[in-house]
Motif scaffolding. Structure first.
Motif, PDB file in Angstrom:
ATOM      1  N   PRO A 186       0.833  -1.212   0.000  1.00 32.53           N
ATOM      2  CA  PRO A 186       0.000   0.000   0.000  1.00 32.53           C
ATOM      3  C   PRO A 186       0.866   1.261   0.000  1.00 32.53           C
ATOM      4  CG  PRO A 186      -0.805  -1.587   1.615  1.00 32.53           C
ATOM      5  CD  PRO A 186       0.503  -2.122   1.125  1.00 32.53           C
ATOM      6  N   LYS A 187       0.378   2.308  -0.657  1.00 27.60           N
ATOM      7  CA  LYS A 187       1.170   3.521  -0.840  1.00 27.60           C
ATOM      8  C   LYS A 187       1.653   4.123   0.478  1.00 27.60           C
ATOM      9  CE  LYS A 187      -0.751   4.923  -5.299  1.00 27.60           C
ATOM     10  NZ  LYS A 187      -1.471   5.986  -6.063  1.00 27.60           N
ATOM     11  N   ASP A 188       0.828   4.071   1.517  1.00 25.32           N
ATOM     12  CA  ASP A 188       1.234   4.695   2.772  1.00 25.32           C
ATOM     13  C   ASP A 188       2.302   3.894   3.516  1.00 25.32           C
ATOM     14  OD1 ASP A 188      -0.366   2.583   3.387  1.00 25.32           O
ATOM     15  OD2 ASP A 188      -1.712   3.670   4.733  1.00 25.32           O
ATOM     16  N   VAL A 190       4.907   2.275   1.575  1.00 25.33           N
ATOM     17  CA  VAL A 190       6.017   2.080   0.634  1.00 25.33           C
ATOM     18  C   VAL A 190       7.339   2.576   1.202  1.00 25.33           C
ATOM     19  CG1 VAL A 190       6.986   2.896  -1.550  1.00 25.33           C
ATOM     20  CG2 VAL A 190       4.665   1.970  -1.477  1.00 25.33           C
ATOM     21  N   ASN A 191       7.367   3.803   1.724  1.00 25.65           N
ATOM     22  CA  ASN A 191       8.631   4.367   2.222  1.00 25.65           C
ATOM     23  C   ASN A 191       9.189   3.544   3.385  1.00 25.65           C
ATOM     24  OD1 ASN A 191       8.555   6.439   0.341  1.00 25.65           O
ATOM     25  ND2 ASN A 191       7.531   7.865   1.725  1.00 25.65           N
ATOM     26  N   ALA A 192       8.325   3.129   4.302  1.00 22.87           N
ATOM     27  CA  ALA A 192       8.776   2.347   5.458  1.00 22.87           C
ATOM     28  C   ALA A 192       9.329   0.991   5.023  1.00 22.87           C
ATOM     29  CB  ALA A 192       7.626   2.163   6.442  1.00 22.87           C
ATOM     30  N   ILE A 193       8.688   0.369   4.033  1.00 27.23           N
ATOM     31  CA  ILE A 193       9.135  -0.954   3.581  1.00 27.23           C
ATOM     32  C   ILE A 193      10.452  -0.843   2.819  1.00 27.23           C
ATOM     33  CG2 ILE A 193       8.530  -2.981   2.219  1.00 27.23           C
ATOM     34  CD1 ILE A 193       6.924  -2.381   4.869  1.00 27.23           C
ATOM     35  N   ARG A 194      10.585   0.188   1.981  1.00 29.25           N
ATOM     36  CA  ARG A 194      11.866   0.380   1.286  1.00 29.25           C
ATOM     37  C   ARG A 194      12.994   0.608   2.291  1.00 29.25           C
ATOM     38  NH1 ARG A 194      11.999   0.376  -3.941  1.00 29.25           N
ATOM     39  NH2 ARG A 194      10.135   0.831  -5.194  1.00 29.25           N
ATOM     40  N   LYS A 195      12.712   1.379   3.325  1.00 23.21           N
ATOM     41  CA  LYS A 195      13.711   1.615   4.366  1.00 23.21           C
ATOM     42  C   LYS A 195      14.079   0.303   5.065  1.00 23.21           C
ATOM     43  CE  LYS A 195      14.591   4.443   8.489  1.00 23.21           C
ATOM     44  NZ  LYS A 195      14.002   5.455   9.404  1.00 23.21           N
ATOM     45  N   HIS A 196      13.061  -0.535   5.307  1.00 23.96           N
ATOM     46  CA  HIS A 196      13.297  -1.843   5.936  1.00 23.96           C
ATOM     47  C   HIS A 196      14.192  -2.711   5.057  1.00 23.96           C
ATOM     48  CE1 HIS A 196      12.466  -5.672   7.876  1.00 23.96           C
ATOM     49  NE2 HIS A 196      11.997  -6.145   6.723  1.00 23.96           N
ATOM     50  N   TYR A 197      13.881  -2.828   3.760  1.00 28.95           N
ATOM     51  CA  TYR A 197      14.677  -3.655   2.856  1.00 28.95           C
ATOM     52  C   TYR A 197      16.081  -3.083   2.662  1.00 28.95           C
ATOM     53  CZ  TYR A 197      10.476  -6.275   1.557  1.00 28.95           C
ATOM     54  OH  TYR A 197       9.366  -7.068   1.564  1.00 28.95           O
ATOM     55  N   ASP A 198      16.174  -1.751   2.563  1.00 30.07           N
ATOM     56  CA  ASP A 198      17.492  -1.124   2.424  1.00 30.07           C
ATOM     57  C   ASP A 198      18.354  -1.412   3.649  1.00 30.07           C
ATOM     58  OD1 ASP A 198      16.734  -0.099  -0.011  1.00 30.07           O
ATOM     59  OD2 ASP A 198      16.294   1.921   0.733  1.00 30.07           O
ATOM     60  N   GLY A 199      17.737  -1.413   4.830  1.00 27.65           N
ATOM     61  CA  GLY A 199      18.470  -1.725   6.052  1.00 27.65           C
ATOM     62  C   GLY A 199      18.975  -3.151   6.064  1.00 27.65           C
ATOM     63  N   LEU A 200      18.163  -4.085   5.589  1.00 25.24           N
ATOM     64  CA  LEU A 200      18.601  -5.474   5.497  1.00 25.24           C
ATOM     65  C   LEU A 200      19.749  -5.616   4.497  1.00 25.24           C
ATOM     66  CD1 LEU A 200      15.199  -7.404   5.478  1.00 25.24           C
ATOM     67  CD2 LEU A 200      16.962  -7.530   7.237  1.00 25.24           C
ATOM     68  N   ALA A 201      19.599  -5.003   3.326  1.00 22.58           N
ATOM     69  CA  ALA A 201      20.616  -5.126   2.274  1.00 22.58           C
ATOM     70  C   ALA A 201      21.950  -4.517   2.690  1.00 22.58           C
ATOM     71  CB  ALA A 201      20.113  -4.473   0.985  1.00 22.58           C
ATOM     72  N   SER A 202      21.903  -3.443   3.486  1.00 20.66           N
ATOM     73  CA  SER A 202      23.136  -2.768   3.905  1.00 20.66           C
ATOM     74  C   SER A 202      23.744  -3.366   5.163  1.00 20.66           C
ATOM     75  CB  SER A 202      22.858  -1.281   4.138  1.00 20.66           C
ATOM     76  OG  SER A 202      21.958  -1.112   5.229  1.00 20.66           O
ATOM     77  N   GLY A 203      23.033  -4.263   5.804  1.00 21.50           N
ATOM     78  CA  GLY A 203      23.534  -4.856   7.045  1.00 21.50           C
ATOM     79  C   GLY A 203      23.180  -4.079   8.291  1.00 21.50           C
TER      80      GLY A 203
END
Length: 490
Positions: A186-188, A190-203
């Motif tokens: 859901p659009k509201d 999106v930003n939180a989920i991208r931040k979550h995935y970026d945090g996982l990818a970066s360690g």
């Protein structure tokens, strides 16, 4: 439960039927059939517990037999093992779509056959047990399952399991290549989920950290999922994507609210909470167990190291999910019990069996187990005491350094036995000794697998025995002594 499980063997080659009958005849009741049409009659007449089904048969092949059992007979919980010389992925996919649970390649080895049958019968036993325990709380749960998918570095779907496709309401082909966040979040959020995935990818975030967020399925509905996600790496340590593993908890959340309201009205909130946990455990364990079985099968057949690594991540997440469900539900059930029965048990024999059962863990850490027994030591206890021995020894192994020794002492204390598990680990600080038996308490989290309820289960079992469980420092050096008492058999 029957004294012997009944297995239907279906093969148009009499020699194959005879060989399988010889392998299994001493352990199981055997029913045989030599063609697909007759096999369907035997299924309805004999109601077998498991079916060994040949694929290549004249007139009606194994796929058609399997599909009929699942779709027309509506027998979803009879385990079906397809026996075939076909090894292609398309053949296996065809078998899965027809409703097969497992595959065995001809010629069949007795060890592998026993392993597959034992595993599937254990799953069937769990399901059969659930059928006798369903109650009002079950109707709050319409559907529970697990979605597993692989996202690339741009968060596009590169693989998704069938359960995930079913959840989202799209075919596998329509899901591959779609950007996960933009397409299904859901659009509201999106930003939180991208931040979550970026945090996982970066360690920056730990893998398999628990989180909840919704997804949008094909009909436009938002469904709330509980997620355990992890980054994926190549051989050089570079992040190649994200493994996402989630279960639909929309109905569970609704059920939690309804159960809370119902509990307030009846002033029995604790009982209903335990009931809810028990139902959830059984509904989750079945799909999780199936995922684990399929992943193990794929690992055995996969030669690509990268794909094996992906499957390993899926398997690790599934094992953790199963352990969490099982331990938490077991503890909840123990807490609902007030009285237990007691029988005469051989403590020495039970401890020896426990050591044998955990010997693979001992060998993996190059450790030594020293057992100091006091001859024939019989106690009055419930058979669940074996789980206490398993949990204490398993913890001693986990938290001890490689190459160290774990000592098990059984000492005569007059009218009781004192049983001690002595390790050479980091020990338990004095400030934590009182809380170490509380649920979800784990002093050492790094590189240690566990659900955090193992010692809580131990404490509850000992409370039901009205006996002591405690922890002291190792008097001979570094480490801890977990000890308990049991009443002697008169």
């Amino acid at each position: 439960m029957p004294s012997k499980y009944k297995i239907l063997i279906v093969d148009d080659e009499p020699l194959n039927v005879e060989l399988l009958s010889v392998y299994l005849g001493d352990t199981y009741d055997i029913v045989t059939s030599y063609n697909g049409a007759d096999a369907l009659k035997k299924v309805q007449k004999e109601c077998p517990d498991l079916i060994l089904l040949d694929v290549m048969m004249p007139d009606m092949n194994g796929y058609d037999v399997c599909r009929t059992i699942r779709d027309e007979f509506k027998m979803d919980f009879i385990p079906i093992i397809m026996v075939t010389a076909l090894t292609g992925r398309a053949d296996h996919q065809k078998g899965i779509e027809a409703g097969a649970d497992e595959f065995l390649k001809k010629p069949i080895g007795k060890f592998e056959l026993d392993k597959k049958i034992t595993s599937l019968l254990r799953i069937k036993e769990q399901h059969d047990s659930l059928l006798t325990e369903k109650n009002k709380a079950y109707y709050y749960l319409d559907y529970v399952g697990v979605l597993v998918a692989v996202l690339d570095i741009d968060y596009k779907i590169t693989h998704i399991n069938k359960k995930g496709s079913d959840f989202l309401g799209y075919t596998f082909e329509k899901l591959i290549g779609r950007e996960w966040v933009e397409s299904f979040i859901p659009k509201d959020s999106v930003n939180a989920i991208r931040k979550h995935y970026d945090g996982l990818a970066s360690g920056m975030l730990e893998p398999y950290g628990y989180c909840e967020f919704p997804v949008i399925i094909s009909n436009g509905e938002e469904r709330l999922f509980r997620w355990y996600d992890s980054p994926l790496f190549d051989d050089s340590g570079n992040t190649t994507g994200i493994l996402i593993s989630g279960e639909d908890i929309t109905e569970i959340k609704k059920a939690e609210k309804q159960l809370q309201e119902y509990a307030i009205q009846l002033e029995r909130s604790n009982d209903l909470k335990d009931l809810f946990t028990d139902v959830m455990r059984h509904d989750l364990l079945n799909p999780a167990g199936l995922i684990k079985s399929f992943v193990e099968l794929l690992v055995e057949q996969e030669s690509d190291d990268y794909k094996k690594s992906l499957l390993g991540n899926v398997n690790e997440a599934t094992e953790k999910l199963i352990a969490m469900i099982d331990d938490a539900a077991h503890l909840a059930k123990l807490e609902s019990v007030d009285d237990i029965s007691f029988v005469k048990i051989n403590v020495c024999s039970m401890i020896s069996d426990t050591v044998d059962g955990l010997m693979h863990q001992v060998e993996d850490k190059d450790m030594d187990i020293k057992v100091c027994l006091n001859g024939g030591c019989y106690a009055v206890a419930n058979p669940m005491i074996e789980r206490v021995f398993v949990n204490l020894l398993s913890n001693s192994i986990k938290y001890s350094p490689k190459g160290s020794t774990v000592t098990i002492n059984v000492v005569d204390m007059g009218d009781k036995w004192k049983i001690s598990f002595i390790d050479q680990g980091d020990g338990v600080p004095n400030a934590s000794k009182a809380s170490v038996f509380e649920r979800f308490k784990r002093l050492h989290k790094e590189d240690i697998r566990g659900t955090g309820v193992g010692l809580a289960i131990v404490k509850r079992i000992m409370d039901l025995h009205k006996e002591i469980i405690a922890v002291d420092d190792n008097p001979e050096g570094q480490g801890s002594v977990f000890w308990l008492t049991l009443k002697k058999d008169a």
